[in-house]
Design a protein around this motif. Structure first.
Motif, mmCIF file in Angstrom:
data_model
loop_
_atom_site.group_PDB
_atom_site.id
_atom_site.type_symbol
_atom_site.label_atom_id
_atom_site.label_comp_id
_atom_site.label_asym_id
_atom_site.label_seq_id
_atom_site.Cartn_x
_atom_site.Cartn_y
_atom_site.Cartn_z
ATOM 1 N N ASP A 144 6.401 -5.154 -3.917
ATOM 2 C CA ASP A 144 7.222 -3.946 -3.908
ATOM 3 C C ASP A 144 8.078 -3.813 -5.161
ATOM 4 O OD1 ASP A 144 6.193 -3.209 -1.466
ATOM 5 O OD2 ASP A 144 7.825 -4.125 -0.316
ATOM 6 N N ALA A 145 8.575 -4.931 -5.661
ATOM 7 C CA ALA A 145 9.471 -4.888 -6.827
ATOM 8 C C ALA A 145 8.716 -4.795 -8.151
ATOM 9 C CB ALA A 145 10.368 -6.123 -6.830
ATOM 10 N N ASN A 146 7.591 -5.512 -8.283
ATOM 11 C CA ASN A 146 6.900 -5.599 -9.580
ATOM 12 C C ASN A 146 5.658 -4.746 -9.705
ATOM 13 O OD1 ASN A 146 8.731 -7.417 -10.711
ATOM 14 N ND2 ASN A 146 7.721 -9.132 -9.724
#
Length: 191
Positions: A144-146
């Motif tokens: 989700d973040a990267n």
């Protein structure tokens, strides 16, 4: 002749360093694909990438091809040089990439399972895996973040040509090389 005060010199130096830093941040290399150099051999590869919106090409090859030693590789791309080798001589599935700014380690998550890998760099860890356990044509990473990355054969069950779809942020180029290397190494014959 122009005389500048110490404060002016510091401001100019700071501005030049700031611009240089921005250029380093913007100058990213994106991996786009990998193909064998020869149709009947898997020890020499062409690596395709984009750097500053320009297409660039490199070469991934065995370091000692005449010894038939598949444990050490080198990659030259633009002005960068990387080595890929087994981290320990007696452990045949623990790899590392040196070169650039990041040391990357790759090892399977499970013993003798080459479809799921833990790729470690700095203090980060990511999981690189196949979609299906018995199908080495498609590998991916998602977070989700990267973001998301996928690496797949252009023609099904033909491991000579691969495409890399990179939708990641904050993942170093060396880690993407690790993703590609693991995929091609464990998906191709060693001859």
């Amino acid at each position: 002749m122009i005389f500048l005060s110490d404060i002016s010199k510091r401001l100019i130096l700071g501005f030049v360093l700031y611009i240089s830093f921005l250029n380093i941040l913007v100058a990213q290399t994106y991996l786009t694909g990998v193909s064998t150099k020869w149709d009947d051999a898997f020890f020499e590869w062409q690596v395709y990438a984009f750097e500053n919106e320009e297409e660039t090409e490199g070469e991934l090859r065995l370091k000692w091809p005449f010894k038939n030693d598949w444990t050490e590789w080198v990659l030259d791309i633009e002005d960068q040089y990387f080595t890929i080798r087994l981290r320990y001589r007696n452990v045949l599935d623990h790899w590392e990439i040196r070169g650039g700014d990041v040391l990357v380690e790759m090892k399977p998550i499970w013993l003798n399972d080459y479809t799921q890998w833990r790729i470690s760099y700095n203090s980060e860890r990511i999981k690189w895996k196949t979609q299906y356990p018995n199908d080495l044509n498609y590998w991916f990473y998602e977070d989700d973040a990267n973001g998301f990355a996928e690496f797949y054969t252009i023609y099904r069950n033909d491991p000579r040509d691969w495409e890399f779809n990179d939708q990641t942020e904050n993942i170093p180029f060396e880690v993407k090389l690790a993703m590609a290397f693991i995929s091609i190494y464990y998906s191709t014959p060693k001859s």
